[in-house]
Design an enzyme around this catalytic site. Structure first.
Site, PDB file in Angstrom:
ATOM      1  CE  LYS A  30      -4.023   1.878   2.442  1.00 40.90           C
ATOM      2  NZ  LYS A  30      -3.600   3.267   2.520  1.00 40.90           N
ATOM      3  CG  ASP A  32       1.553   7.879   2.776  1.00 41.48           C
ATOM      4  OD1 ASP A  32       0.419   8.297   2.488  1.00 41.48           O
ATOM      5  OD2 ASP A  32       2.193   8.279   3.770  1.00 41.48           O
ATOM      6  CD  GLU A 176      -0.583   4.905   3.601  1.00 43.58           C
ATOM      7  OE1 GLU A 176      -1.068   5.797   4.306  1.00 43.58           O
ATOM      8  OE2 GLU A 176      -1.105   4.512   2.548  1.00 43.58           O
TER       9      GLU A 176
END
Length: 325
Positions: A30, A32, A176
């Site tokens: 994930k 950012d 993340e």
């Protein structure tokens, strides 16, 4: 010619949750950054934000880099614009804030805050949509395009790897979290689908800025804290807490100037906020969206929220109350 807003696919969105158990899932990291769709017509590429705004001028170096790696093939690619930390290499949204609001960046800013485009899904190729293909086939075609260069990457995905190992890997590298995607899932533009599940290491949410509480001491000239809101299951804008930390001095001043222009006489909430807030707050038109980190959501307010930055790529109407633990 730039694509019309209606012609740009809205990105498919992930639902928050724990990593799924069982087979049939792929995992990505994930990132950012700012979700972005790149539309290449064979001659040049243009960039569109999550709400289909043309942001090509904000990142001119990326439009050139994508045009180079697309090698003249028309394509539509889903990805993330990130600003990596120069030491760790991990994307840092706070760094991207220095670019995301600048419509025409100078050469000096481009050198000082370099950005990259991470491509992770293929929505169309050579004029034919690929959204109805299963995830693994879209990823295979994306990888086969070899979209790699100084400013463009196609990050890896994993199939059959323990999600705990990948969460630990994300944690070790300051990322993340992870996103799990059904290997057989089609791409559903604009939909938040249970076929994609995001697991964050740090809890974060978006919030609508509904007003502010006056500052004291060193913050007397600006604000002490922001009054935050989000929409509940009935679509009502409700109060989810106040936030006073995480700002730089310059960031606080810049945000205050925008809030001062947006001041309104009455609160914008559909449900009356707590009395202490009503007594002390000054109100703003609910048009700004912020990115917020927090420890937990009690159902009434965020605990220990901290400011990360404005999200011009998010619309206030789509901001929802965060899930309960």
């Amino acid at each position: 010619m730039p694509a019309s807003r209606s012609a740009v696919p809205a990105p498919m969105l992930a639902m928050p949750g724990r990593p799924p158990i069982g087979t049939g899932w792929a995992v990505e990291m994930k990132w950012d950054g700012a979700r972005t769709v790149a539309v290449c017509d064979g001659e040049r590429c243009r960039l569109y934000s999550r709400n289909s705004k043309d942001v090509s001028g904000v990142y001119p170096e990326l439009t050139l880099a994508l045009s180079a790696v697309s090698r003249g093939r028309p394509m539509v690619v889903d990805g993330e614009i990130v600003a990596p930390d120069p030491r760790s290499g991990a994307p840092v949204f706070a760094r991207l804030q220095s670019r995301i609001h600048v419509a025409k960046p100078t050469a000096a800013l481009i050198r000082t805050i370099p950005v990259e485009f991470y491509a992770f899904d293929l929505l169309a190729l050579d004029g034919a949509p690929t959204t109805r293909l299963p995830y693994l086939e879209r990823r295979r075609r994306l990888v086969d395009l070899s979209m790699s260069g100084p400013l463009v990457r196609t990050p890896p995905h994993w199939v059959g790897t323990d999600t705990k190992i990948l969460l630990d890997l994300a944690r070790d590298h300051g990322l993340e979290g992870i996103v799990c995607k059904r290997t057989d899932s089609v791409y559903q533009p604009g939909r938040r689908s249970p076929a994609w599940i995001k697991t964050a290491l740090r809890k974060s949410t978006e919030a609508v800025i509904a007003g502010w509480l006056p500052g004291t001491g060193v913050h007397r000239a600006t604000f002490g804290s922001l009054v935050l809101g989000a929409h509940d299951d009935d679509g009502r804008l409700v109060h989810i807490g106040n936030l006073g930390t995480g700002f730089t001095t310059a960031g606080r001043r810049a945000l205050w100037e925008r809030l001062d222009e947006l001041e309104r006489p009455s609160d914008p909430f559909d449900v009356i906020p707590p009395a202490p807030v009503v007594r002390a707050a000054r109100w703003a038109e609910p048009v700004l969206v912020g990115d917020v980190e927090y420890r937990e959501f009690t159902g009434d307010s965020l605990r220990h929220p901290s400011w990360k930055g404005l999200r011009p790529d998010k619309e206030p109407d789509e901001i929802l109350v965060p899930p309960l633990p």
